[in-house]
Design a protein around this motif. Structure first.
Motif, PDB file in Angstrom:
ATOM      1  N   LYS A 131       0.844  -1.189   0.000  1.00 12.70           N
ATOM      2  CA  LYS A 131       0.000   0.000   0.000  1.00 12.70           C
ATOM      3  C   LYS A 131       0.878   1.238   0.000  1.00 12.70           C
ATOM      4  O   LYS A 131       1.688   1.450   0.899  1.00 12.70           O
ATOM      5  CB  LYS A 131      -0.906  -0.005   1.234  1.00 12.70           C
ATOM      6  CG  LYS A 131      -1.973   1.072   1.205  1.00 12.70           C
ATOM      7  CD  LYS A 131      -2.933   0.906   2.370  1.00 12.70           C
ATOM      8  CE  LYS A 131      -3.990   1.998   2.343  1.00 12.70           C
ATOM      9  NZ  LYS A 131      -4.917   1.885   3.489  1.00 12.70           N
ATOM     10  N   GLU A 132       0.734   2.028  -1.033  1.00 14.03           N
ATOM     11  CA  GLU A 132       1.522   3.248  -1.137  1.00 14.03           C
ATOM     12  C   GLU A 132       1.019   4.276  -0.131  1.00 14.03           C
ATOM     13  O   GLU A 132      -0.166   4.386   0.146  1.00 14.03           O
ATOM     14  CB  GLU A 132       1.421   3.818  -2.554  1.00 14.03           C
ATOM     15  CG  GLU A 132       1.992   2.900  -3.627  1.00 14.03           C
ATOM     16  CD  GLU A 132       3.461   2.604  -3.431  1.00 14.03           C
ATOM     17  OE1 GLU A 132       4.195   3.510  -2.983  1.00 14.03           O
ATOM     18  OE2 GLU A 132       3.889   1.473  -3.727  1.00 14.03           O
ATOM     19  N   GLY A 133       1.932   5.017   0.426  1.00 16.63           N
ATOM     20  CA  GLY A 133       1.551   6.040   1.398  1.00 16.63           C
ATOM     21  C   GLY A 133       2.655   7.052   1.547  1.00 16.63           C
ATOM     22  O   GLY A 133       3.736   6.922   0.968  1.00 16.63           O
ATOM     23  N   GLY A 134       2.389   8.080   2.343  1.00 20.37           N
ATOM     24  CA  GLY A 134       3.394   9.102   2.576  1.00 20.37           C
ATOM     25  C   GLY A 134       4.426   8.636   3.583  1.00 20.37           C
ATOM     26  O   GLY A 134       4.469   7.470   3.986  1.00 20.37           O
ATOM     27  N   LYS A 135       5.253   9.555   3.998  1.00 13.79           N
ATOM     28  CA  LYS A 135       6.341   9.220   4.912  1.00 13.79           C
ATOM     29  C   LYS A 135       6.072   9.673   6.338  1.00 13.79           C
ATOM     30  O   LYS A 135       6.965   9.632   7.184  1.00 13.79           O
ATOM     31  CB  LYS A 135       7.649   9.837   4.401  1.00 13.79           C
ATOM     32  CG  LYS A 135       8.182   9.171   3.134  1.00 13.79           C
ATOM     33  CD  LYS A 135       9.614   9.574   2.853  1.00 13.79           C
ATOM     34  CE  LYS A 135      10.206   8.751   1.728  1.00 13.79           C
ATOM     35  NZ  LYS A 135      11.630   9.043   1.499  1.00 13.79           N
ATOM     36  N   ASN A 136       4.850  10.088   6.616  1.00 13.01           N
ATOM     37  CA  ASN A 136       4.540  10.524   7.966  1.00 13.01           C
ATOM     38  C   ASN A 136       3.772   9.423   8.707  1.00 13.01           C
ATOM     39  O   ASN A 136       4.281   8.332   8.860  1.00 13.01           O
ATOM     40  CB  ASN A 136       3.801  11.860   7.933  1.00 13.01           C
ATOM     41  CG  ASN A 136       4.707  12.987   7.437  1.00 13.01           C
ATOM     42  OD1 ASN A 136       5.890  13.021   7.750  1.00 13.01           O
ATOM     43  ND2 ASN A 136       4.160  13.893   6.638  1.00 13.01           N
ATOM     44  N   PHE A 137       2.546   9.645   9.110  1.00 11.31           N
ATOM     45  CA  PHE A 137       1.825   8.648   9.900  1.00 11.31           C
ATOM     46  C   PHE A 137       0.519   8.253   9.224  1.00 11.31           C
ATOM     47  O   PHE A 137      -0.517   8.134   9.873  1.00 11.31           O
ATOM     48  CB  PHE A 137       1.574   9.185  11.311  1.00 11.31           C
ATOM     49  CG  PHE A 137       2.827   9.315  12.142  1.00 11.31           C
ATOM     50  CD1 PHE A 137       3.306   8.249  12.866  1.00 11.31           C
ATOM     51  CD2 PHE A 137       3.532  10.509  12.170  1.00 11.31           C
ATOM     52  CE1 PHE A 137       4.460   8.354  13.631  1.00 11.31           C
ATOM     53  CE2 PHE A 137       4.682  10.639  12.930  1.00 11.31           C
ATOM     54  CZ  PHE A 137       5.155   9.552  13.655  1.00 11.31           C
ATOM     55  N   GLU A 138       0.579   8.022   7.913  1.00 12.42           N
ATOM     56  CA  GLU A 138      -0.635   7.702   7.169  1.00 12.42           C
ATOM     57  C   GLU A 138      -1.108   6.264   7.388  1.00 12.42           C
ATOM     58  O   GLU A 138      -2.286   5.962   7.249  1.00 12.42           O
ATOM     59  CB  GLU A 138      -0.407   7.941   5.667  1.00 12.42           C
ATOM     60  CG  GLU A 138      -0.193   9.404   5.287  1.00 12.42           C
ATOM     61  CD  GLU A 138       1.264   9.861   5.444  1.00 12.42           C
ATOM     62  OE1 GLU A 138       1.551  11.027   5.120  1.00 12.42           O
ATOM     63  OE2 GLU A 138       2.102   9.046   5.882  1.00 12.42           O
ATOM     64  N   ALA A 139      -0.198   5.357   7.708  1.00 10.46           N
ATOM     65  CA  ALA A 139      -0.543   3.944   7.860  1.00 10.46           C
ATOM     66  C   ALA A 139      -1.152   3.674   9.240  1.00 10.46           C
ATOM     67  O   ALA A 139      -1.120   4.525  10.127  1.00 10.46           O
ATOM     68  CB  ALA A 139       0.696   3.080   7.645  1.00 10.46           C
TER      69      ALA A 139
END
Length: 352
Positions: A131-139
């Motif tokens: 799952k693609e996501g940003g580098k902060n706390f999106e997951a």
């Protein structure tokens, strides 16, 4: 061949998860008690000697207004990541559960570093998508953490790895009279109040007091509430979990007052000491941003945790085995929108 864990095999299951290097508190039945709105199921597979060699616990929750469920194996599977036969057995068991519960997805975020390309490629070959996501706390769980190796080390050896300013700040807190105590549920209201203050200041949604109180009940001796006091007044606090060979820093809160007394540094040191005392291998500072540029608003959190000398660790990330594409798209998109709205409403409500 995988099997479902029952009351009869639950003690054996817990012993394995605690002993495995990839064990995690989120794979424990104790953590399932913290998530009463979810159905907890655990799968195991055995070696030729009859002993458990791999496990996967999943939380299952119904999607409101539909017959479908989400299946989530937080920090699973628990096994040797190079043992592909074991992982296949565990995934087969998860698929059988998914069919029974009408799950639209099997979602995992394994305790595996991103550098393990063999594991990532194997999981992709099993039909999972990263799952693609940003580098902060999106997951759901942090993809980037700091981990400190404390195995076989003395307090002096570990402190020697801290940045000198961090050692100084610990001494400042002690010299100024900050006192750290391990507290019970009587201090949860103060902790939750300071946590709310922290969330509004730093822009994140916090838990209700009941959640923290239940955590102390459900995890028992595995969970500690540390509070920092100055002149008898609580000014900061943390919640930590010890399970297997690790201690995790789970929640932290600090008042807007008395931050110059450096209570957060002393709290971290007390939790690290817990890891040392219990013979742990790892102290886990948990999440930081993967964007380490100084203009990132989250850089301060990264800098604070980095100063304790841990290793910056990137996990392989969230992996989804999509079982119903239409439901997956609708739910995943709707969840992201709902999170954004909830955060904005929360901050507006609590900002004074």
């Amino acid at each position: 061949m995988s099997e479902l864990i029952t009351e009869k095999t639950l003690e054996e299951y817990e012993a394995f998860v605690q002993s495995c290097p990839k064990g995690n508190f989120a794979q424990s039945v104790l953590w399932a008690k913290q998530k009463p709105m979810w159905t907890w199921k655990a799968i195991a597979t055995r070696g030729k000697d009859g002993h458990i060699k791999g496990t996967l616990a999943v939380l299952i929750r119904k999607v409101p207004g539909t017959p479908f469920t989400l299946m989530y194996g937080c920090r699973g599977p628990v096994c040797d990541p190079a043992d592909h036969d074991t992982i296949k057995d565990l995934l087969q068991g998860a698929k059988q559960l998914a069919k029974q519960y009408k799950s639209y997805v099997i979602k995992l975020d394994p305790d595996i570093p991103s550098s393990n390309e063999q594991f990532r490629n194997f999981m992709l070959g099993q039909g999972f998508r990263l799952k693609e996501g940003g580098k902060n706390f999106e997951a759901i769980q942090p993809r980037y953490v700091f981990r400190l190796n404390v195995e076989g080390k003395t307090e002096e050896e570990i402190q020697a790895g801290f940045h000198q300013k961090w050692r100084y700040n610990i001494r400042v807190a002690q010299r100024k009279g900050v006192e750290v105590k391990i507290c019970g549920k009587e201090m949860v209201p103060d902790f939750a109040r300071i946590m709310l203050e922290t969330g509004v200041r730093d822009g994140f949604v916090t838990r209700q007091p009941e959640y923290f109180a239940q955590m102390l009940d459900n995890l028992g001796e595995h969970c500690r509430l540390y509070m920092a006091f100055y002149e008898g007044k609580p000014i900061a606090g943390t919640l930590a979990i010890h399970y297997g060979d690790k201690v995790w820093y789970l929640y932290g809160a600090s008042s807007n007052e008395h931050r110059n007394l450096m209570p957060n540094y002393l709290l971290q040191w007390n939790m690290i000491q817990w890891a040392i005392e219990t013979g742990c291998r790892v102290y886990d500072f948990r999440g930081v941003s993967g964007d380490v540029s100084e203009d990132n608003p989250l850089y301060g959190l990264y800098k604070f945790k980095k100063g304790f000398g841990g290793d910056f660790t990137e996990f392989v990330g969230e992996m989804d085995l999509v079982l119903n594409k239409a439901v997956y798209f609708a739910v995943e998109h709707g969840t992201n929108v709902l999170k954004d709205v909830r955060k904005k409403v929360y901050l507006l409500k609590n900002r004074k």
